[in-house]
Motif scaffolding. Sequence first.
Motif, PDB file in Angstrom:
ATOM      1  N   ARG A  83       0.817  -1.072  -0.060  1.00 25.12           N
ATOM      2  CA  ARG A  83       0.073   0.023   0.024  1.00 25.12           C
ATOM      3  C   ARG A  83       1.030   1.327  -0.065  1.00 25.12           C
ATOM      4  O   ARG A  83       1.919   1.128   0.475  1.00 25.12           O
ATOM      5  N   ILE A  84       0.348   2.132  -0.228  1.00 33.88           N
ATOM      6  CA  ILE A  84       0.854   3.799  -0.191  1.00 33.88           C
ATOM      7  C   ILE A  84       0.187   4.506   0.738  1.00 33.88           C
ATOM      8  O   ILE A  84      -0.840   4.683   0.723  1.00 33.88           O
ATOM      9  N   GLY A  85       1.057   5.194   1.636  1.00 39.74           N
ATOM     10  CA  GLY A  85       0.599   5.951   2.454  1.00 39.74           C
ATOM     11  C   GLY A  85       1.253   6.091   3.845  1.00 39.74           C
ATOM     12  O   GLY A  85       2.530   5.889   3.760  1.00 39.74           O
ATOM     13  N   VAL A  86       0.625   6.419   5.011  1.00 40.68           N
ATOM     14  CA  VAL A  86       1.403   6.281   6.190  1.00 40.68           C
ATOM     15  C   VAL A  86       1.427   4.985   6.860  1.00 40.68           C
ATOM     16  O   VAL A  86       0.418   4.315   7.123  1.00 40.68           O
ATOM     17  N   ALA A  87       2.582   4.530   7.007  1.00 39.52           N
ATOM     18  CA  ALA A  87       2.817   2.987   7.466  1.00 39.52           C
ATOM     19  C   ALA A  87       2.052   2.904   8.689  1.00 39.52           C
ATOM     20  O   ALA A  87       1.496   1.641   8.722  1.00 39.52           O
ATOM     21  N   ALA A  88       2.085   3.603   9.748  1.00 40.04           N
ATOM     22  CA  ALA A  88       1.463   2.937  10.991  1.00 40.04           C
ATOM     23  C   ALA A  88       0.052   2.937  10.881  1.00 40.04           C
ATOM     24  O   ALA A  88      -0.589   2.021  11.269  1.00 40.04           O
ATOM     25  N   SER A  89      -0.582   3.785  10.426  1.00 42.42           N
ATOM     26  CA  SER A  89      -1.959   3.893  10.259  1.00 42.42           C
ATOM     27  C   SER A  89      -2.472   2.605   9.159  1.00 42.42           C
ATOM     28  O   SER A  89      -3.646   2.100   9.336  1.00 42.42           O
ATOM     29  N   LEU A  90      -1.651   2.756   8.027  1.00 42.76           N
ATOM     30  CA  LEU A  90      -2.187   1.439   7.250  1.00 42.76           C
ATOM     31  C   LEU A  90      -2.105   0.049   7.785  1.00 42.76           C
ATOM     32  O   LEU A  90      -2.690  -0.759   7.469  1.00 42.76           O
ATOM     33  N   LEU A  91      -0.848  -0.264   8.611  1.00 45.40           N
ATOM     34  CA  LEU A  91      -0.734  -1.274   9.253  1.00 45.40           C
ATOM     35  C   LEU A  91      -1.859  -1.498  10.365  1.00 45.40           C
ATOM     36  O   LEU A  91      -2.428  -2.808  10.504  1.00 45.40           O
ATOM     37  N   VAL A  92      -2.282  -0.638  11.138  1.00 39.48           N
ATOM     38  CA  VAL A  92      -3.284  -0.805  12.087  1.00 39.48           C
ATOM     39  C   VAL A  92      -4.837  -0.891  11.257  1.00 39.48           C
ATOM     40  O   VAL A  92      -5.584  -1.808  11.889  1.00 39.48           O
ATOM     41  N   SER A  93      -4.891  -0.263  10.221  1.00 36.61           N
ATOM     42  CA  SER A  93      -6.424  -0.344   9.573  1.00 36.61           C
ATOM     43  C   SER A  93      -6.431  -1.922   8.945  1.00 36.61           C
ATOM     44  O   SER A  93      -7.095  -2.458   8.885  1.00 36.61           O
ATOM     45  N   ALA A  94      -5.097  -2.280   8.360  1.00 37.03           N
ATOM     46  CA  ALA A  94      -5.131  -3.704   7.787  1.00 37.03           C
ATOM     47  C   ALA A  94      -5.450  -4.817   8.946  1.00 37.03           C
ATOM     48  O   ALA A  94      -6.288  -5.801   8.607  1.00 37.03           O
ATOM     49  N   SER A 119       8.315   6.955  16.519  1.00 38.45           N
ATOM     50  CA  SER A 119       8.422   5.876  15.314  1.00 38.45           C
ATOM     51  C   SER A 119       7.244   5.302  14.805  1.00 38.45           C
ATOM     52  O   SER A 119       6.247   5.085  15.566  1.00 38.45           O
ATOM     53  N   ILE A 120       7.266   4.466  13.896  1.00 35.45           N
ATOM     54  CA  ILE A 120       6.011   3.594  13.119  1.00 35.45           C
ATOM     55  C   ILE A 120       5.780   2.620  14.330  1.00 35.45           C
ATOM     56  O   ILE A 120       4.829   2.292  14.675  1.00 35.45           O
ATOM     57  N   VAL A 121       6.765   2.112  14.941  1.00 33.84           N
ATOM     58  CA  VAL A 121       6.603   1.092  15.920  1.00 33.84           C
ATOM     59  C   VAL A 121       5.730   1.514  17.163  1.00 33.84           C
ATOM     60  O   VAL A 121       4.839   0.996  17.533  1.00 33.84           O
ATOM     61  N   ASP A 122       6.099   2.780  17.424  1.00 34.19           N
ATOM     62  CA  ASP A 122       5.437   3.171  18.801  1.00 34.19           C
ATOM     63  C   ASP A 122       3.941   3.616  18.197  1.00 34.19           C
ATOM     64  O   ASP A 122       3.032   3.353  19.204  1.00 34.19           O
ATOM     65  N   LYS A 123       3.463   4.169  17.003  1.00 32.31           N
ATOM     66  CA  LYS A 123       2.121   4.400  16.717  1.00 32.31           C
ATOM     67  C   LYS A 123       1.637   3.219  16.611  1.00 32.31           C
ATOM     68  O   LYS A 123       0.347   3.024  17.005  1.00 32.31           O
ATOM     69  N   VAL A 124       2.240   2.122  15.967  1.00 29.39           N
ATOM     70  CA  VAL A 124       1.389   0.877  15.761  1.00 29.39           C
ATOM     71  C   VAL A 124       0.828   0.244  17.287  1.00 29.39           C
ATOM     72  O   VAL A 124      -0.103  -0.182  17.532  1.00 29.39           O
ATOM     73  N   VAL A 125       1.935   0.488  18.309  1.00 29.91           N
ATOM     74  CA  VAL A 125       1.817  -0.372  19.608  1.00 29.91           C
ATOM     75  C   VAL A 125       0.552   0.619  20.216  1.00 29.91           C
ATOM     76  O   VAL A 125      -0.314  -0.012  21.001  1.00 29.91           O
ATOM     77  N   ARG A 126       0.564   2.111  20.202  1.00 31.75           N
ATOM     78  CA  ARG A 126      -0.128   2.722  20.796  1.00 31.75           C
ATOM     79  C   ARG A 126      -1.955   2.697  20.004  1.00 31.75           C
ATOM     80  O   ARG A 126      -2.640   2.430  20.987  1.00 31.75           O
ATOM     81  N   ALA A 128      -2.961  -0.042  17.724  1.00 35.26           N
ATOM     82  CA  ALA A 128      -3.445  -1.133  17.328  1.00 35.26           C
ATOM     83  C   ALA A 128      -4.310  -1.896  18.412  1.00 35.26           C
ATOM     84  O   ALA A 128      -4.239  -1.755  19.401  1.00 35.26           O
ATOM     85  N   GLY A 129      -5.291  -2.246  17.814  1.00 35.98           N
ATOM     86  CA  GLY A 129      -6.404  -3.267  18.447  1.00 35.98           C
ATOM     87  C   GLY A 129      -6.011  -4.635  18.893  1.00 35.98           C
ATOM     88  O   GLY A 129      -7.162  -5.241  19.468  1.00 35.98           O
ATOM     89  N   CYS A 130      -4.937  -4.970  18.405  1.00 38.98           N
ATOM     90  CA  CYS A 130      -4.609  -6.433  18.725  1.00 38.98           C
ATOM     91  C   CYS A 130      -3.212  -6.388  19.325  1.00 38.98           C
ATOM     92  O   CYS A 130      -2.499  -5.470  19.526  1.00 38.98           O
ATOM     93  N   SER A 131      -2.677  -7.575  19.331  1.00 38.47           N
ATOM     94  CA  SER A 131      -1.249  -7.789  20.090  1.00 38.47           C
ATOM     95  C   SER A 131      -0.611  -7.402  19.200  1.00 38.47           C
ATOM     96  O   SER A 131      -0.584  -7.362  17.751  1.00 38.47           O
ATOM     97  N   VAL A 132       0.577  -6.773  19.389  1.00 34.18           N
ATOM     98  CA  VAL A 132       2.020  -6.288  18.550  1.00 34.18           C
ATOM     99  C   VAL A 132       2.959  -6.987  19.121  1.00 34.18           C
ATOM    100  O   VAL A 132       3.509  -6.708  20.297  1.00 34.18           O
ATOM    101  N   LEU A 133       3.799  -7.679  18.162  1.00 39.69           N
ATOM    102  CA  LEU A 133       5.047  -8.257  18.479  1.00 39.69           C
ATOM    103  C   LEU A 133       6.285  -7.539  17.893  1.00 39.69           C
ATOM    104  O   LEU A 133       6.093  -7.277  16.616  1.00 39.69           O
ATOM    105  N   ILE A 134       7.262  -6.986  18.519  1.00 43.06           N
ATOM    106  CA  ILE A 134       8.334  -6.168  17.993  1.00 43.06           C
ATOM    107  C   ILE A 134       9.430  -7.165  17.904  1.00 43.06           C
ATOM    108  O   ILE A 134      10.052  -7.508  19.021  1.00 43.06           O
ATOM    109  N   ASP A 135      10.033  -7.350  16.887  1.00 43.55           N
ATOM    110  CA  ASP A 135      11.248  -8.351  16.816  1.00 43.55           C
ATOM    111  C   ASP A 135      12.407  -7.403  16.674  1.00 43.55           C
ATOM    112  O   ASP A 135      12.583  -6.613  15.785  1.00 43.55           O
TER     113      ASP A 135
END
Length: 148
Positions: A83-94, A119-126, A128-135
């Motif tokens: 996808r094209i856009g803002v990574a954190a928002s699109l990951l959470v939306s997907a 960072s993208i990771v910080d935004k996704v963690v904040r 996301a409505g599901c679990s987030v695993l940061i490798d």
Amino acid sequence: MYRTIICAIGMGSRETAIRLLRRAAALVDEGGSIVVMHVIENIPRHHLADIPEEFETTAIIEAERKLVALSKELAVPATVEVRIGVAASLLVSAARERSADLILLSSHVTDITDYVFSSIVDKVVRHAGCSVLIDRRPGQAQEDAALF
């Protein structure tokens, strides 16, 4: 474990991409699904005049090709989505769209922009409505600790 995993992969390190795909394959339930997702960040409007019209189309096709090939090489059955856009928002939306129960993504070495813009990771963690695993890259914890 997890029914649906969104596995976020950038076009950076092949080693990181392999590690993420293998981890997703190990965590997904039998009969579950893995969505390998790559986000091409929006290009600021003032730069668009300098970029060929076909840039976005070419970037999408190339990212899809690389991710499909890597998934096949590792024998990880996955759907690839670019996808094209803002990574954190699109990951959470997907994740929301697919009722995913895990977002898997990789951290990076923190720099000053992370403190200013987050960072993208910080935004996704904040958000996301599901679990987030940061490798974390092997040895990265020691590198990050050395920053302080």
